[in-house]
Design an enzyme around this catalytic site. Structure first.
Site, PDB file in Angstrom:
ATOM      1  CB  ILE A  29      17.173  24.723  -4.631  1.00 37.01           C
ATOM      2  CG1 ILE A  29      16.376  24.640  -3.359  1.00 37.01           C
ATOM      3  CG2 ILE A  29      16.717  23.761  -5.694  1.00 37.01           C
ATOM      4  CD1 ILE A  29      15.001  25.230  -3.500  1.00 37.01           C
ATOM      5  CG  HIS A  92      18.359  18.366   6.112  1.00 34.33           C
ATOM      6  ND1 HIS A  92      17.181  18.648   6.771  1.00 34.33           N
ATOM      7  CD2 HIS A  92      19.004  19.550   5.981  1.00 34.33           C
ATOM      8  CE1 HIS A  92      17.110  19.952   7.013  1.00 34.33           C
ATOM      9  NE2 HIS A  92      18.208  20.527   6.554  1.00 34.33           N
ATOM     10  CG  HIS A  94      23.314  21.450   5.246  1.00 35.80           C
ATOM     11  ND1 HIS A  94      22.755  22.320   4.329  1.00 35.80           N
ATOM     12  CD2 HIS A  94      22.449  21.398   6.288  1.00 35.80           C
ATOM     13  CE1 HIS A  94      21.602  22.779   4.817  1.00 35.80           C
ATOM     14  NE2 HIS A  94      21.396  22.232   6.003  1.00 35.80           N
TER      15      HIS A  94
HETATM   16  P1  AMP Z   1      17.922  23.757   7.252  1.00 37.86           P
HETATM   17  O1  AMP Z   1      16.603  23.065   7.535  1.00 37.86           O
HETATM   18  O2  AMP Z   1      18.122  24.971   8.123  1.00 37.86           O
HETATM   19  O3  AMP Z   1      19.087  22.794   7.359  1.00 37.86           O
HETATM   20  O4  AMP Z   1      17.871  24.290   5.766  1.00 37.86           O
HETATM   21  C1  AMP Z   1      17.195  23.573   4.761  1.00 37.86           C
HETATM   22  C2  AMP Z   1      17.991  23.571   3.479  1.00 37.86           C
HETATM   23  O5  AMP Z   1      17.198  22.925   2.495  1.00 37.86           O
HETATM   24  C3  AMP Z   1      18.356  24.956   2.937  1.00 37.86           C
HETATM   25  O6  AMP Z   1      19.740  25.001   2.674  1.00 37.86           O
HETATM   26  C4  AMP Z   1      17.510  25.076   1.656  1.00 37.86           C
HETATM   27  O7  AMP Z   1      18.162  25.791   0.650  1.00 37.86           O
HETATM   28  C5  AMP Z   1      17.313  23.620   1.274  1.00 37.86           C
HETATM   29  N1  AMP Z   1      16.105  23.349   0.510  1.00 37.86           N
HETATM   30  C6  AMP Z   1      14.841  23.731   0.819  1.00 37.86           C
HETATM   31  N2  AMP Z   1      13.972  23.285  -0.114  1.00 37.86           N
HETATM   32  C7  AMP Z   1      14.714  22.606  -1.029  1.00 37.86           C
HETATM   33  C8  AMP Z   1      14.403  21.906  -2.237  1.00 37.86           C
HETATM   34  N3  AMP Z   1      13.134  21.819  -2.698  1.00 37.86           N
HETATM   35  N4  AMP Z   1      15.404  21.333  -2.935  1.00 37.86           N
HETATM   36  C9  AMP Z   1      16.675  21.413  -2.481  1.00 37.86           C
HETATM   37  N5  AMP Z   1      17.046  22.043  -1.349  1.00 37.86           N
HETATM   38  C10 AMP Z   1      16.062  22.645  -0.630  1.00 37.86           C
END
Ligand code: AMP
Length: 132
Positions: A29, A92, A94
């Site tokens: 998002i 996760h 990216h």
């Molecule tokens: P990180 O844990 O550092 O890899 O970052 C978490 C990623 O999840 C970030 O890029 C956020 O923008 C993304 N994120 C967090 N909440 C959501 C959501 N509800 N839907 C989609 N992406 C999300």
């Protein structure tokens, strides 16, 4: 239950890009680039290297399919891969369609797209994934 577990379970909405019984992919998002996608195991584990070997391997094979679908939909040089996990405690990957190295800079200001643009993009990736 992590926010990503709730997303995979459909309890929180997401822009779904791909899924099977064990893995789920959806648009980030706060994208660093158009098409920035997250790939998760449905099983909840914080640190990616705490996943068992098979789940870790299968997650990457699933991410590869998502990357192929993504590249069909979003013209790019390559799809970049990153693992951070500093914000959400649910493993996760990216996937970031890249034109330049700067597209992988997670510190820069995030991009914004309308809900309609995000949904249309996710639908195209989902269709491309299903057609593989
Ligand atoms: P990180 O844990 O550092 O890899 O970052 C978490 C990623 O999840 C970030 O890029 C956020 O923008 C993304 N994120 C967090 N909440 C959501 C959501 N509800 N839907 C989609 N992406 C999300």
């Amino acid at each position: 239950m992590s926010i990503f577990s709730k997303i995979a379970a459909g309890e929180i909405p997401s822009y779904k890009c791909a899924e099977d019984e064990r893995f789920y992919a959806f648009l980030d998002i706060n994208p660093v680039a158009y098409g920035h996608t997250l790939v998760i195991p449905r099983e909840e584990t914080d640190y990616i290297f705490d996943l068992d070997d098979k789940t870790l391997a299968d997650l990457h094979v699933f991410a590869k399919k998502v990357a192929v679908a993504l590249k069909q939909v979003v013209p790019c040089t390559k799809v970049g891969v990153a693992v951070l996990g500093l914000e959400v405690p649910h493993a996760h990957i990216h996937l970031v369609p890249m034109q330049t190295e700067g597209d992988m800079d997670f510190r820069k200001a995030k991009l914004q797209f309308s809900a309609e643009e995000m949904q249309a993009l996710a639908d195209k990736v989902y269709a491309a994934f299903k057609a593989l």
